[in-house]
Design an enzyme around this catalytic site. Structure first.
Site, short mmCIF file in Angstrom:
data_model
loop_
_atom_site.label_atom_id
_atom_site.label_comp_id
_atom_site.label_asym_id
_atom_site.label_seq_id
_atom_site.Cartn_x
_atom_site.Cartn_y
_atom_site.Cartn_z
N HIS A 5 10.05 9.86 -27.71
CA HIS A 5 9.08 10.79 -27.13
C HIS A 5 9.39 12.24 -27.50
O HIS A 5 8.55 12.96 -28.02
CB HIS A 5 9.07 10.59 -25.61
N HIS A 16 2.10 18.00 -26.77
CA HIS A 16 1.92 16.57 -26.47
C HIS A 16 0.68 15.96 -27.10
O HIS A 16 0.61 14.75 -27.23
CB HIS A 16 1.90 16.35 -24.95
N HIS A 33 1.75 12.71 -28.72
CA HIS A 33 1.33 11.38 -28.27
C HIS A 33 0.71 10.59 -29.42
O HIS A 33 0.93 9.38 -29.55
CB HIS A 33 0.30 11.49 -27.13
N LYS A 78 4.21 11.57 -11.15
CA LYS A 78 3.37 10.72 -12.00
C LYS A 78 4.09 9.39 -12.19
O LYS A 78 5.25 9.37 -12.62
CB LYS A 78 3.14 11.35 -13.38
N GLU A 104 -3.05 17.62 -11.70
CA GLU A 104 -3.50 18.04 -13.03
C GLU A 104 -4.99 18.37 -13.06
O GLU A 104 -5.74 17.89 -13.93
CB GLU A 104 -3.14 16.99 -14.09
N ARG A 163 -1.48 22.20 -14.51
CA ARG A 163 -0.42 21.24 -14.89
C ARG A 163 -0.48 20.88 -16.37
O ARG A 163 0.52 20.45 -16.95
CB ARG A 163 -0.50 19.99 -14.00
N GLU A 220 12.06 18.52 -24.36
CA GLU A 220 11.29 18.95 -23.18
C GLU A 220 11.88 20.25 -22.60
O GLU A 220 11.15 21.07 -22.06
CB GLU A 220 11.26 17.86 -22.11
N ASN A 244 1.79 19.96 -21.12
CA ASN A 244 1.45 19.12 -22.28
C ASN A 244 1.56 19.89 -23.60
O ASN A 244 1.06 19.40 -24.62
CB ASN A 244 0.04 18.56 -22.13
N ARG A 257 0.82 -1.23 0.00
CA ARG A 257 0.00 0.00 0.00
C ARG A 257 0.85 1.28 0.00
O ARG A 257 0.40 2.34 0.41
CB ARG A 257 -0.98 0.03 1.17
N LYS A 305 9.01 23.07 -13.68
CA LYS A 305 8.07 21.96 -13.44
C LYS A 305 7.63 21.94 -11.97
O LYS A 305 6.46 21.74 -11.65
CB LYS A 305 8.69 20.61 -13.85
P1 NAD Z 1 13.97 5.25 -21.25
O1 NAD Z 1 13.80 5.13 -19.81
O2 NAD Z 1 13.52 4.13 -22.11
O3 NAD Z 1 15.49 5.57 -21.54
C1 NAD Z 1 15.91 5.71 -22.88
C2 NAD Z 1 17.06 4.76 -23.21
O4 NAD Z 1 18.24 5.32 -22.69
C3 NAD Z 1 16.94 3.37 -22.62
O5 NAD Z 1 17.40 2.44 -23.56
C4 NAD Z 1 17.90 3.41 -21.42
O6 NAD Z 1 18.45 2.14 -21.13
C5 NAD Z 1 18.94 4.35 -21.90
N1 NAD Z 1 19.62 5.12 -20.87
C6 NAD Z 1 19.07 5.86 -19.87
N2 NAD Z 1 20.02 6.49 -19.20
C7 NAD Z 1 21.21 6.16 -19.77
C8 NAD Z 1 22.54 6.53 -19.52
N3 NAD Z 1 22.88 7.43 -18.60
N4 NAD Z 1 23.51 5.97 -20.29
C9 NAD Z 1 23.18 5.10 -21.29
N5 NAD Z 1 21.93 4.73 -21.58
C10 NAD Z 1 20.95 5.27 -20.82
O7 NAD Z 1 13.23 6.55 -21.84
P2 NAD Z 1 13.15 8.06 -21.34
O8 NAD Z 1 13.15 8.86 -22.57
O9 NAD Z 1 14.12 8.35 -20.27
O10 NAD Z 1 11.69 8.11 -20.68
C11 NAD Z 1 10.54 7.84 -21.46
C12 NAD Z 1 9.46 7.36 -20.54
O11 NAD Z 1 9.17 8.39 -19.59
C13 NAD Z 1 8.15 7.06 -21.24
O12 NAD Z 1 7.64 5.84 -20.77
C14 NAD Z 1 7.24 8.21 -20.83
O13 NAD Z 1 5.89 7.82 -20.77
C15 NAD Z 1 7.77 8.52 -19.47
N6 NAD Z 1 7.48 9.89 -19.01
C16 NAD Z 1 6.95 10.04 -17.78
C17 NAD Z 1 6.69 11.31 -17.30
C18 NAD Z 1 6.17 11.47 -15.90
O14 NAD Z 1 5.84 12.61 -15.53
N7 NAD Z 1 6.12 10.42 -15.12
C19 NAD Z 1 6.97 12.43 -18.07
C20 NAD Z 1 7.52 12.25 -19.33
C21 NAD Z 1 7.78 10.96 -19.80
N1 GLY Z 2 4.99 15.29 -18.12
C1 GLY Z 2 3.78 15.97 -17.77
C2 GLY Z 2 3.51 15.99 -16.31
O1 GLY Z 2 4.29 15.56 -15.51
O2 GLY Z 2 2.46 16.45 -15.94
#
Ligand code: NAD
Ligand code: GLY
Length: 371
Positions: A271, A254, A258, A149, A243, A247, A191, A251, A127, A233
């Site tokens: 992304h 986006h 998306h 998030k 949101e 917030r 971003e 987007n 939990r 942020k």
């Molecule tokens: P990811 O986590 O897949 O990382 C991208 C790639 O880079 C992966 O292959 C990873 O292994 C590699 N990598 C990461 N750090 C590295 C490093 N220092 N050295 C070498 N390789 C490295 O993708 P991302 O772009 O970091 O994140 C995308 C995800 O984030 C999506 O799922 C998206 O939905 C999510 N997201 C969430 C929020 C939120 O607010 N929670 C906001 C934006 C995006």
């Molecule tokens: N990436 C959008 C948010 O965190 O709200």
């Protein structure tokens, strides 16, 4: 804009759930001591993906152990497919096998995929237990590790399961960006550009005329950009954690972005690449509906191009993109319109746009050159 010389900590102010974001070269070596400072006790579960664990897993585990924590680890395959129930169960299994109780905590070491997965595991295991974000991709440092998030995907769509669960602290070690591929680095820069459009045009001044390679080598300059992005942020999240309204400014770009990710297939377009195209589209809409100056759109395009990000219309069927945008809208109870720019640094949320205008603006964008 923030000077790179300013202190490397900023704060997400959320009352009792306030937490610091450390942005610093080699701060990962202080992971254990900073967890102690944050009052985290009990056992730790370090969650990472195979690539990131290969680079930084041992150092992170050692830093935790040096501070007296018992550490269990679990690694998942890199990539979006790991935001799945299968990998979530793997994290729960590792937590149980490692003897994590409610006093324990989880550390997410990786990009946004690991952050979202480990964060959701922390939100739900027993939990809810505490967790720490240790982002290693630029996208995770400037966006996904901040704001709470968390979630996983369903076969039917992205982020359909999730929870708001704020971390206890965020540690962005800028030295880890040296091993990130240029393409992933540029995706994260999209971003950063977004924060320039929605809140701080000085970010665009800083980015104009630079190259990703120069930025990746300029540790202090990069830390300044990451810090400024996190400040923006954090300020938005402070005002609207869940949101309810504001917030949504985050987007910008986006809605179409998306849809491009979905229709093009996740992974085909990163992304940030999809968001770059989505921001140009949103800026063109803003020219028509908000008198956003056309030369500001041209500047946005110049900045994105300089950062090796796509700005043209990809070869995807408009009908499929429209359907994806409608689904996104339905998910949000039909209340969310577009985020449009009014002038540099100021955007409006929930702007309705007719289907005709959407299609006309899409058709007005030059097609992307074929490879
Ligand atoms: P990811 O986590 O897949 O990382 C991208 C790639 O880079 C992966 O292959 C990873 O292994 C590699 N990598 C990461 N750090 C590295 C490093 N220092 N050295 C070498 N390789 C490295 O993708 P991302 O772009 O970091 O994140 C995308 C995800 O984030 C999506 O799922 C998206 O939905 C999510 N997201 C969430 C929020 C939120 O607010 N929670 C906001 C934006 C995006
Ligand atoms: N990436 C959008 C948010 O965190 O709200």
């Amino acid at each position: 804009m923030s000077s790179p010389d300013m202190p490397s900590v900023c704060t997400v102010e959320l009352g009792q759930r306030t937490y610091p974001i450390y942005i610093e070269r080699e701060v990962l070596s202080r992971l254990g001591s900073l967890c102690r400072e944050a009052g985290l006790a009990g056992r730790a579960l370090l969650v990472s993906d195979h690539t990131v664990a290969g680079h930084y897993g041992a150092a992170a585990a050692a830093a935790l152990q040096a501070a007296g924590y018992a550490v269990a680890t679990v690694t998942v395959p890199p990539g979006e497919t790991s935001k799945s129930h299968e990998q979530l169960l793997a994290v729960y299994d590792a937590a149980l096998a490692g003897g994590l109780d409610r006093a324990a905590f989880i550390v997410a070491l990786g990009g946004g995929v690991v952050g979202d997965l480990a964060g959701y595991a922390a939100a739900t295991y027993l939990r809810g237990v505490a967790y720490v974000q240790a982002p290693t991709s630029l996208l995770a440092m400037v966006d996904s590790s901040v704001g709470g998030k968390t979630g996983v995907n369903l076969p039917q769509g992205k982020n359909l399961i999730g929870s708001f669960h704020q971390p206890a602290l965020v540690l962005a070690d800028t030295a880890t960006l040296q091993t990130l591929s240029t393409r992933e680095f540029c995706s994260g820069l999209a971003e950063v550009v977004k924060y320039g459009v929605i809140a701080d045009p000085e970010i665009l001044d800083r980015l104009e005329g630079t190259t990703p390679e120069a930025l990746q080598q300029d540790d202090r300059g990069l830390a300044g950009l990451i810090r400024r992005s996190c400040e923006i942020k954090a300020d938005v999240v402070r005002q609207d954690e869940r949101e309810g309204g504001l917030r949504a400014v985050l987007n910008f770009g986006h809605t179409l972005g998306h849809a491009i990710e979905q229709v093009g297939g996740y992974g085909a377009c990163l992304h940030g690449e999809a968001i770059a195209i989505g921001m140009v589209f949103a800026a063109r809409l803003s020219e028509r509906l908000k008198d956003f100056p056309a030369d500001e759109t041209e500047r946005l395009i110049r900045v994105l191009r300089g950062l090796q990000l796509p700005v043209d219309r990809p070869d995807l069927p408009w009908s499929a993109l429209m359907a994806a945008m409608q689904r996104d809208k339905k998910k949000k109870a039909g209340t969310v319109g577009f985020v449009l720019a009014e002038k540099p640094g100021t955007v409006a949320i929930g702007c309705p746009v007719s289907d005709d205008v959407l299609e006309a603006v899409w058709n007005g964008m030059p097609p992307a050159p074929t490879a």
